[in-house]
Design an enzyme around this catalytic site. Structure first.
Site, mmCIF file in Angstrom:
data_model
loop_
_atom_site.group_PDB
_atom_site.id
_atom_site.type_symbol
_atom_site.label_atom_id
_atom_site.label_comp_id
_atom_site.label_asym_id
_atom_site.label_seq_id
_atom_site.Cartn_x
_atom_site.Cartn_y
_atom_site.Cartn_z
ATOM 1 N N ASP A 1 0.680 -0.649 -0.018
ATOM 2 C CA ASP A 1 0.282 0.099 -0.151
ATOM 3 C C ASP A 1 0.889 1.556 -0.218
ATOM 4 O OD1 ASP A 1 -2.254 -1.579 0.027
ATOM 5 O OD2 ASP A 1 -2.747 -0.909 2.036
ATOM 6 N N TYR B 1 6.631 -8.391 8.642
ATOM 7 C CA TYR B 1 6.758 -6.892 8.511
ATOM 8 C C TYR B 1 7.133 -6.510 10.075
ATOM 9 C CZ TYR B 1 3.464 -7.520 4.708
ATOM 10 O OH TYR B 1 2.939 -7.971 4.219
ATOM 11 N N ASP C 1 -6.439 1.406 8.461
ATOM 12 C CA ASP C 1 -5.172 2.722 8.799
ATOM 13 C C ASP C 1 -5.366 4.159 9.217
ATOM 14 O OD1 ASP C 1 -5.831 3.342 6.278
ATOM 15 O OD2 ASP C 1 -3.844 1.988 5.087
ATOM 16 N N ARG D 1 -3.336 -4.513 8.438
ATOM 17 C CA ARG D 1 -4.366 -3.476 9.341
ATOM 18 C C ARG D 1 -5.353 -4.140 9.995
ATOM 19 N NH1 ARG D 1 -6.902 -1.067 4.482
ATOM 20 N NH2 ARG D 1 -5.986 -3.026 3.149
#
Length: 239
Positions: A48, A76, A90, A182
């Site tokens: 993203d 991550y 988010d 998310r």
């Protein structure tokens, strides 16, 4: 570099860029170097715009490896703010609700995280590329339409608390393809009897490619533009 036989380039995608932005920049540099108007370049695993980190870019015949590469395990580093939610989970959208978070301790966080590891079912965010009746969910969500998505199975092998500076939680996550960090933030907030949304995300590994192996977009363009150039034996250079 042999762009035609195929190169696999790890890029550290900048904040605010789409994955396509990075691919377009590298493709343009390759086209200029090879003096061609078209050239095949693709990426393995979308990031993203609000995320940074490892983006694998494949050129030429190496684009055949994209599906295999994007199936690799992901790692991550995620920043999650507790006590508030957003429709997109988010920072893409504004806060829509706030919740108490003062009752949350690091010990409590560590107690609930194991329920999110192993084989789990996760409902994707409505602001996602999941298709509903042939349309992208995010297009429907942005038009204010109700979107109902089904839970999907995935694998989260590790979740580690890196820091908790209330109300901000930073975790390391190792997971399979298709995991929405998310959505994990949303679910952690709910499990803590609060709300939560993702405020930062950095992908540090895809398969065997780590962030330390990656180039900035600018450095990659420089290498493409000035590095040694080779061609496969079966390539015919046009006069």
């Amino acid at each position: 570099m042999d762009f035609i036989s195929g190169e696999i380039i790890g890029i550290d995608k900048p904040l605010g860029w789409t994955s396509f932005d990075a691919v377009k920049r590298l493709r343009g540099a390759i086209q200029r170097r090879l003096r061609v108007k078209k050239f095949k370049v693709g990426h393995a695993g979308t990031l993203d715009p609000l995320a940074t980190g490892v983006l694998i870019v494949c050129t030429g015949r190496a684009t055949r490896k994209i599906e295999t590469l994007q199936n690799g395990t992901k790692e991550y580093i995620a920043g999650i703010t507790l006590g508030a939610t957003t429709p997109s989970f988010d920072l893409e959208t504004e806060i829509d609700a706030t919740y108490p978070w003062e009752h949350i301790t690091e010990e409590r966080i560590k107690d609930i995280l194991p329920r999110f590891t192993g084989r789990v079912m996760q409902v994707p965010p409505v602001f996602s590329a999941v298709k509903v009746d042939g349309k992208r969910a995010y297009n429907l969500a942005r038009k204010g339409k109700e979107v109902e998505l089904k839970a999907k199975p995935l694998e989260i092998s590790e979740i580690e608390v890196l820091s908790f500076d209330a109300p901000v939680l930073t975790i390391r996550v190792v997971c399979s393809k298709g995991t929405y960090i998310r959505a994990l933030a949303r679910d952690i907030g709910t499990a803590l009897d609060s709300g939560a949304h993702l405020t930062s995300l950095r992908r540090t590994r895809v398969g065997d490619i780590k962030i330390a192996d990656c180039l900035s977009v600018e450095k990659a363009v420089e290498v493409i533009s000035n590095g040694p150039l080779t061609f496969p034996d079966d390539y015919k250079i046009e006069e």
